[in-house]
Motif scaffolding. Structure first.
Motif, PDB file in Angstrom:
ATOM      1  N   GLU A  11      29.429 -39.899  26.352  1.00 30.40           N
ATOM      2  CA  GLU A  11      28.577 -38.700  26.378  1.00 30.40           C
ATOM      3  C   GLU A  11      27.240 -39.000  27.065  1.00 30.40           C
ATOM      4  OE1 GLU A  11      29.614 -40.029  23.305  1.00 30.40           O
ATOM      5  OE2 GLU A  11      31.467 -38.873  23.287  1.00 30.40           O
ATOM      6  N   LEU A  12      26.683 -40.174  26.790  1.00 32.86           N
ATOM      7  CA  LEU A  12      25.412 -40.551  27.399  1.00 32.86           C
ATOM      8  C   LEU A  12      25.588 -40.794  28.899  1.00 32.86           C
ATOM      9  CD1 LEU A  12      22.432 -41.197  26.900  1.00 32.86           C
ATOM     10  CD2 LEU A  12      23.101 -43.512  26.319  1.00 32.86           C
ATOM     11  N   LEU A  13      26.684 -41.416  29.277  1.00 30.51           N
ATOM     12  CA  LEU A  13      26.967 -41.665  30.682  1.00 30.51           C
ATOM     13  C   LEU A  13      27.156 -40.352  31.438  1.00 30.51           C
ATOM     14  CD1 LEU A  13      27.334 -43.849  32.799  1.00 30.51           C
ATOM     15  CD2 LEU A  13      29.759 -43.902  32.205  1.00 30.51           C
ATOM     16  N   ALA A  14      27.827 -39.398  30.839  1.00 33.23           N
ATOM     17  CA  ALA A  14      28.012 -38.094  31.475  1.00 33.23           C
ATOM     18  C   ALA A  14      26.668 -37.400  31.675  1.00 33.23           C
ATOM     19  CB  ALA A  14      28.944 -37.221  30.631  1.00 33.23           C
ATOM     20  N   ASP A  15      25.791 -37.489  30.678  1.00 32.75           N
ATOM     21  CA  ASP A  15      24.459 -36.905  30.797  1.00 32.75           C
ATOM     22  C   ASP A  15      23.679 -37.603  31.906  1.00 32.75           C
ATOM     23  OD1 ASP A  15      22.317 -35.258  30.242  1.00 32.75           O
ATOM     24  OD2 ASP A  15      21.625 -36.443  28.529  1.00 32.75           O
ATOM     25  N   LEU A  16      23.763 -38.923  31.959  1.00 37.19           N
ATOM     26  CA  LEU A  16      23.094 -39.694  33.009  1.00 37.19           C
ATOM     27  C   LEU A  16      23.590 -39.259  34.382  1.00 37.19           C
ATOM     28  CD1 LEU A  16      21.272 -42.215  33.751  1.00 37.19           C
ATOM     29  CD2 LEU A  16      23.402 -43.508  33.702  1.00 37.19           C
ATOM     30  N   ASP A  17      24.895 -39.119  34.523  1.00 38.60           N
ATOM     31  CA  ASP A  17      25.482 -38.751  35.810  1.00 38.60           C
ATOM     32  C   ASP A  17      25.040 -37.367  36.284  1.00 38.60           C
ATOM     33  OD1 ASP A  17      26.748 -41.172  36.158  1.00 38.60           O
ATOM     34  OD2 ASP A  17      28.687 -40.473  35.381  1.00 38.60           O
TER      35      ASP A  17
END
Length: 58
Positions: A11-17
């Protein structure tokens, strides 16, 4: 420059992306993570300064 490896929840990686790429604020993930680390360390320094916890260079 040193390289490190970290585990990041999906979820954090998706937000970062969402903030990386042609339409984002950052060129790549590494740039985004470096900026985040710098900002966090600056904020921690400000908190430490308010509480007189910074070491002096004297």
């Amino acid at each position: 420059m040193a390289k490190i490896s970290v585990e990041i929840p999906d979820e954090l990686l998706a937000d970062l992306d969402d903030h990386v790429g042609d339409d984002g604020k950052f060129v790549n993930r590494s740039d985004a993570i470096r900026a985040s680390v710098r900002k966090t360390l600056d904020l921690l320094d400000e908190i430490d300064a308010r509480h007189d916890r910074l070491e002096s260079d004297e």
